[in-house]
Design an enzyme around this catalytic site. Structure first.
Site, short mmCIF file in Angstrom:
data_model
loop_
_atom_site.label_atom_id
_atom_site.label_comp_id
_atom_site.label_asym_id
_atom_site.label_seq_id
_atom_site.Cartn_x
_atom_site.Cartn_y
_atom_site.Cartn_z
CG ASP A 114 -0.33 -0.53 2.49
OD1 ASP A 114 0.90 -0.46 2.61
OD2 ASP A 114 -1.07 -1.03 3.35
CG ASN B 15 -8.89 -1.83 12.32
OD1 ASN B 15 -7.93 -2.44 11.83
ND2 ASN B 15 -9.35 -0.71 11.78
CG HIS C 210 -5.82 -2.50 9.10
ND1 HIS C 210 -5.89 -1.28 9.76
CD2 HIS C 210 -4.49 -2.78 9.06
CE1 HIS C 210 -4.67 -0.87 10.08
NE2 HIS C 210 -3.81 -1.77 9.67
CD GLU D 211 -8.48 0.80 8.26
OE1 GLU D 211 -8.54 -0.16 9.06
OE2 GLU D 211 -7.65 1.73 8.38
C1 F6R Z 1 1.47 -1.67 6.23
C2 F6R Z 1 0.09 -2.10 6.28
C3 F6R Z 1 -0.65 -2.25 7.56
C4 F6R Z 1 0.22 -2.63 8.76
C5 F6R Z 1 -0.62 -2.67 10.03
C6 F6R Z 1 0.23 -3.02 11.25
O1 F6R Z 1 1.96 -1.66 4.90
O2 F6R Z 1 -0.49 -2.32 5.28
O3 F6R Z 1 -1.66 -3.22 7.40
O4 F6R Z 1 0.80 -3.89 8.53
O5 F6R Z 1 -1.22 -1.43 10.23
O6 F6R Z 1 1.17 -2.01 11.46
P1 F6R Z 1 2.33 -2.18 12.54
O7 F6R Z 1 3.17 -3.32 12.08
O8 F6R Z 1 3.07 -0.88 12.54
O9 F6R Z 1 1.66 -2.47 13.84
#
Ligand code: F6R
Length: 258
Positions: free
Chosen positions: A67, A136, A138, A143
């Site tokens: 992303d 959450n 995702h 989301e």
């Molecule tokens: C990152 C992404 C998100 C993260 C998620 C967890 O490219 O797509 O899904 O993997 O928000 O983030 P961290 O690892 O910082 O807790």
């Protein structure tokens, strides 16, 4: 089906994922690897760099980001292109030309998303996708309520996600972009194998919903239950609601080499 691999800590979980990625690259030097940003993958990238120092050749690997934020200046230190160049490619000595990232500065975001989806297809599809998970549930920036049949698309970040990511913007949640381009859930599900890293007690509830909950758009990661090859690399804290047996590696420093 989701396999659980529980390690004593985040470093060991990252090492386990890096070893799997290294084995894939040895077998397929032109592998297509999907890569995530955020904190969770950092130990994976650090251990991959060790494997490269020990002789693993990543010179032909194609990398695809999961992303990208919409609207950040191209060289902003929190842009995912910048993060991946800094945290992944530079330590590996890999060529930035082999990194693909959705174009978050495109005027036409739908067209940029379609282009990215096509780029993945043209590369032959993703051989292994590395994921984190949001509190959450995702994955990518899909989301809750994102349709399971979604492909790469522009999306809005949940307030909870912007709050969590404020740490990458000097603690200023108002500076975290509201929009992104993300691989969709169907894009992620097309990957031939998936490694998801979740560490820390704050991820335990999301891991539990993903692994044991119903398959529902309320917990996007639950769709992974229907993929044939998914491994969750967890530390003890993240696994505490789904696992009762002992972690797989001792925490005595003997497991430092892959
Ligand atoms: C990152 C992404 C998100 C993260 C998620 C967890 O490219 O797509 O899904 O993997 O928000 O983030 P961290 O690892 O910082 O807790």
């Amino acid at each position: 089906m989701i396999s659980l691999d529980v390690s004593v800590d985040a470093q060991a979980a990252g090492r386990a994922a890096a070893v799997r990625i290294g084995q894939l690259i040895e077998a397929m030097p032109r592998a297509v690897i999907g890569v995530a940003t955020g904190s969770s993958p950092l130990p994976v990238y650090a251990h991959l760099a060790r494997l490269v120092a020990d002789g693993l050749d990543v010179g032909e690997v194609r990398w695809f980001a999961l992303d990208e934020y919409v609207g950040l200046p191209p060289r902003h230190p929190a842009s995912f292109r910048h993060v991946l160049e800094r945290e992944l490619l530079a330590p590996l000595g890999a060529d930035p030309a082999l990194l693909h990232v959705p174009d978050g500065s495109a005027r036409d975001l739908d067209a940029a998303a379609a282009d990215y989806e096509r780029d993945i297809t043209d590369a032959g599809g993703i051989d292994l996708q590395l994921l984190g998970i949001g509190t959450n549930g995702h994955v990518g920036f899909n989301e809750p309520k994102t349709p399971f049949d979604s492909r790469t698309h522009p999306a809005w970040l949940a307030p909870q996600t912007r709050q969590a990511n404020a740490r990458f913007f000097g603690g200023r949640v108002e500076d975290v972009p509201r929009r992104c381009l993300t691989q969709g859930l169907a894009t992620i599900m097309r990957s031939r194998a998936i490694e998801l890293i979740a560490t820390g007690a704050h991820k335990a509830a999301a891991v539990c919903c993903a692994v044991l909950g119903p398959v529902t758009v309320e917990c996007p990661a639950s769709v992974l239950q229907t993929h044939p090859d998914v491994t969750f690399r967890l530390d003890v804290a993240a696994a505490c609601q789904v696992q009762v047996s002992a972690p797989s590696e001792p925490n005595d420093g003997t497991a430092d080499s892959p």
